[in-house]
Design an enzyme around this catalytic site. Structure first.
Site, short mmCIF file in Angstrom:
data_model
loop_
_atom_site.label_atom_id
_atom_site.label_comp_id
_atom_site.label_asym_id
_atom_site.label_seq_id
_atom_site.Cartn_x
_atom_site.Cartn_y
_atom_site.Cartn_z
N ASP A 119 71.60 66.82 -94.19
CA ASP A 119 70.66 67.83 -95.01
C ASP A 119 71.07 69.13 -95.26
O ASP A 119 71.78 69.68 -94.36
CB ASP A 119 69.08 67.83 -94.17
CG ASP A 119 68.18 68.59 -94.72
OD1 ASP A 119 67.90 67.98 -95.80
OD2 ASP A 119 67.64 69.39 -94.08
N GLU A 166 86.94 59.35 -84.70
CA GLU A 166 87.04 58.87 -83.34
C GLU A 166 86.31 57.52 -83.01
O GLU A 166 86.91 56.73 -82.12
CB GLU A 166 86.32 59.79 -82.21
CG GLU A 166 87.09 61.33 -82.36
CD GLU A 166 86.15 62.26 -81.36
OE1 GLU A 166 85.29 61.71 -80.69
OE2 GLU A 166 86.39 63.38 -81.48
#
Length: 558
Positions: free
Chosen positions: A204, A268
């Site tokens: 956002d 990751e």
């Protein structure tokens, strides 16, 4: 489509505005239980992922975009255990899950902000936010002239005399992204949710995190001529570049350092985790900076959403988007509606007024011809889903829902309504709960015998728009979307690749995609013969006499 490319390069992602999607417990508000109950519907529709608007613990001053705890689900929507169940069940249906993340600001009820209030001026706790002394006698004036996107000043004064920044509602204080604790905390939040199986995040206000540390006044701004009348795309772009200058709080270059760090966090985890940016940028070049190879994966294409129903304008948007995003190796994304703008059947059914300024309302004007808007919406769906890259479908778009423009003032809940002094009705009209079945409200949105009415009232004529009413009707918007999404999965030509423009009459867009596919859209006022083809794959309306009618789109095998 290629099975080796990352899923997000060509995904069709369905936006779930959770309050209005499906109510599982009968309290009149959509929730996680409601989403879980509708997963078979989403699978049958043919979408690849769902983006869920904020479900975090929140006082709901801005319907969840004021987050009090990023690691907890608000009780209005369910529990963390239910969220984990939803993620698991969605994956079983072949649907990925992308929650919202709200990094520009927190709720004023967030533990950090409460600590900042208690600690007082000059404290370490206040350094996580943007606190400043005021100007003028006794600091009684705001630190600068910035304005809130929801109306009024972007500063609120506390009893101790200091002011805090909120680019949205006063209940949404802006974080200080120069502070290392803020950066570390959000990387930890990302890992918390990635570890629970989410497939990515929608960010956002991705362009708004970094502010000029000097907090200067806003630069002088030219009024966009497009408000008064249409401009060429180049004139609009030139004007937007002039207005951007070095904006003190939107789209600053320093924001990309944050997203390079976020990209490392996503990498990751296995499974092509991804980000999509809600980034309002003045030019395609500025937008492309968000999706460089070491940054975010995709970004919303608001130029496409705001384009007029005009062949030249749409072609320019498509060309610019593909060129600039392709130059940095990113796919384009296409979107027609979302929870912040008027639904596109109602936009396309009237004269549109372009407002190119980021974070300001995009309000078409003039009388509504909804039948014309529906025809154009059907054609626009085929155009969008045939373009290279990914696409976003806002819930109810596949049902052809129009904007609800006659909500009584007494039920309006968007903070824009109050902050604008009741001059802007806000975004509630595109957020009315969905109709699923039945002849009367709540149209299956809530379970039978629900104790509460939907949080916003549904129109009396919405039975015709329900999933139940449209299922099996080959002329319905729902079946058009289902057919388009099925073909998009089946045809090698569609997804993430390139297009070639084909010769076409003025006012007609025609492009080919290999192997053997063409999309033709008539945006003119005249009918035109269909080009040569071997078969008609899909049509937004019946083809009569071999002619492509105005506001008509077709997919062809060539």
């Amino acid at each position: 489509m290629s099975g080796t490319a990352p899923w997000w390069r060509s995904a069709v992602i369905y936006q779930v505005y959770i309050r209005s999607f499906a109510d599982g417990n009968g309290d009149g508000v959509g929730d996680i239980a409601g989403i879980r109950s509708r997963l078979p519907y989403l699978e049958s529709l043919g979408v690849d992922a769902i983006w869920i608007n904020p479900w975090y613990e929140s006082p709901m001053a801005d319907h969840g975009y004021d987050v009090a705890d990023y690691r907890a689900i608000d009780p209005l929507f369910g529990t963390l255990a239910e969220a984990e169940q939803l993620i698991e069940e969605a994956h079983e249906h072949g649907i990925r899950v992308i929650p919202d993340i709200v990094p520009n600001h927190t709720s004023d009820r967030h533990a950090w902000f409460q600590a900042a209030l208690a600690a007082g001026p000059g404290s370490a706790e206040r350094e996580r936010y943007v606190f400043r002394p005021g100007r003028g006698p006794n600091g009684a004036e705001p630190p600068n002239d910035w304005v809130s996107c929801f109306g009024g000043p972007a500063w609120t004064r506390l009893p101790d005399g200091e002011w805090y920044l909120h680019l949205f509602a006063p209940q949404q204080p802006d974080l200080n992204w120069e502070h290392p604790e803020v950066r570390a905390e959000f990387e930890s939040i990302l890992r918390f949710w990635f570890g629970r199986g989410v497939d990515g995040f929608r960010i956002d206000v991705a362009h708004g995190l970094v502010k000029d540390p000097e907090l200067p006044d806003l630069p002088p701004r030219e009024e966009p001529a497009g408000v008064l009348g249409p401009l060429s795309r180049r004139e609009n772009t030139d004007q937007r570049v002039r207005q951007h200058l070095d904006h003190p709080h939107w789209d600053r270059d320093e924001v990309h350092d944050i997203y390079r760090a976020w990209r490392k966090v996503a990498d990751e985890f296995p499974g092509d985790r991804s980000f999509v940016a809600e980034a309002w940028a003045d030019t395609p070049e500025r937008l492309a900076a968000y999706v460089r190879r070491d940054g975010l994966h995709t970004a919303f294409n608001f130029d496409f959403l705001m384009a007029s129903w005009d062949a030249k304008d749409l072609r320019a948007v498509i060309d610019d988007s593909l060129s600039m995003l392709g130059a940095v190796g990113a796919p384009a994304t296409w979107v027609l509606s979302n929870h912040d703008v008027m639904r596109h059947p109602s936009r396309y059914g009237r004269r549109t007024v372009r407002r190119w300024v980021a974070n300001e309302p995009y309000r078409p004007e003039g009388p509504l011809d909804l039948e014309r808007g529906r025809r154009r919406a059907r054609a626009a769906a085929l155009l969008m889903l045939a373009l290279p890259g990914g696409a976003y479908i806002y819930q109810g778009e596949e049902l052809g829902l129009p904007e609800v423009e006659d909500l009584p003032e007494a039920v309006l809940q968007d903070p824009i309504w109050e902050r604008s002094g009741h001059t802007d009705r806000g975004r509630d009209g595109c957020r009315v709960p969905l109709p699923w079945s039945g002849r009367t409200a709540p149209y299956g949105f809530s379970p039978a015998g629900a104790s509460a009415a939907p949080w916003l009232p549904q129109p009396a004529n919405w039975a015709e728009f329900s999933v139940q009413a449209q299922t099996g009707d080959d002329t319905s918007m729902l079946e058009l979307y289902r057919a388009a999404l099925r073909l998009r999965r089946e045809l090698l030509a569609l997804g993430d690749s390139t297009l070639t423009w084909l010769k076409a009459p003025d006012g007609v867009l025609a492009f080919g995609r290999a192997p053997g596919f063409a999309c033709v859209v008539n945006l003119s006022a005249e009918a035109h013969p269909l080009p040569e083809h071997t078969s008609l794959l899909l049509s937004s309306r019946p083809v009569e006499g071999g002619l492509l009618a105005p506001d008509h789109a077709v997919w062809l095998a060539v």
